[in-house]
Design a protein around this motif. Structure first.
Motif, short mmCIF file in Angstrom:
data_model
loop_
_atom_site.label_atom_id
_atom_site.label_comp_id
_atom_site.label_asym_id
_atom_site.label_seq_id
_atom_site.Cartn_x
_atom_site.Cartn_y
_atom_site.Cartn_z
N MET A 2 1.85 6.20 10.52
CA MET A 2 1.94 5.01 9.70
C MET A 2 2.71 3.96 10.48
N GLN A 25 -0.79 4.69 1.47
CA GLN A 25 -1.54 3.91 2.45
C GLN A 25 -0.85 2.58 2.73
N ASP A 26 -1.04 2.08 3.96
CA ASP A 26 -0.41 0.82 4.35
C ASP A 26 -0.77 -0.32 3.41
#
Length: 200
Positions: A2, A25-26
């Protein structure tokens, strides 16, 4: 891997545990932090990251101007990754790691070990299998340890029934769905005397 999305540590790569965690999630973190920064919730904040996993929420907060960070996760595999990530940027130096369950950690604070930290921003991202009743228990323990103007971010599965956060301690400020994730933004409830009349 990440990455840190914005701030002084932007672009820093973060490792994630190979199993046992569910990294956010980003794009979801980006949306969450956009909402938080628009509310002035990150700058100079004292941050608590419960069920920290890789520590991504907490480390993103430090990158965006948070003052301090406490990371809590009982898994040794997560603790190993958090220590690795903490060393990936000098920006993350203020972070403190506690290898304990969330309830054990909060209980120790309530009993007087480092009393009344007054966290201003808290992330709660437990395993999706955790029951809503267990999360409400965590929130009950957390309430007296938070700043009256604190922001609480809770991430759950979008497939699960939406929890009833509105208790005597908490109010739901917003909820958003991001694919498989449901993100709830909570605030401490305004408390009034039982007769509804304020003191003179």
């Amino acid at each position: 891997m990440m990455r840190i999305i914005a701030g002084t540590a932007r672009g820093t790569q973060l490792a994630v545990p190979s199993s046992g965690t569910r990294p956010t999630q980003d794009r979801v973190r980006e949306a969450i932090f956009s909402a938080l920064q628009s509310r002035g919730a990150t700058e100079d904040a004292c941050v608590l990251d419960l069920f920290a996993g890789s520590g991504a929420y907490g480390f993103e907060s430090l990158s965006r101007g948070a003052l301090s960070l406490d990371l809590v996760d009982r898994a040794q595999s997560a603790a190993k990754i958090i220590r690795k990530n903490r060393g990936s940027s000098p920006v993350f130096a203020p972070a403190k790691l506690y290898v304990q369950s969330a309830l054990t950690f909060l209980g120790s604070r309530l009993l007087g070990a480092n009393p009344n930290p007054q966290w201003e921003l808290v992330f709660i991202d437990p395993p999706y299998a955790m029951k809503n009743s267990e999360i409400l228990e965590v929130l009950d323990q957390l309430h007296p340890l938070c700043d009256p103007d604190a922001w609480i971010v809770v991430e759950r599965s979008a497939r699960d029934e939406a929890p009833d956060w509105k208790t005597e301690h908490w109010e739901e400020e917003s909820r958003k769905l991001y694919g498989e994730s449901a993100v709830y933004l909570l605030r401490p409830a305004l408390e009034y005397p039982e007769n509804g009349v304020g003191e003179a």
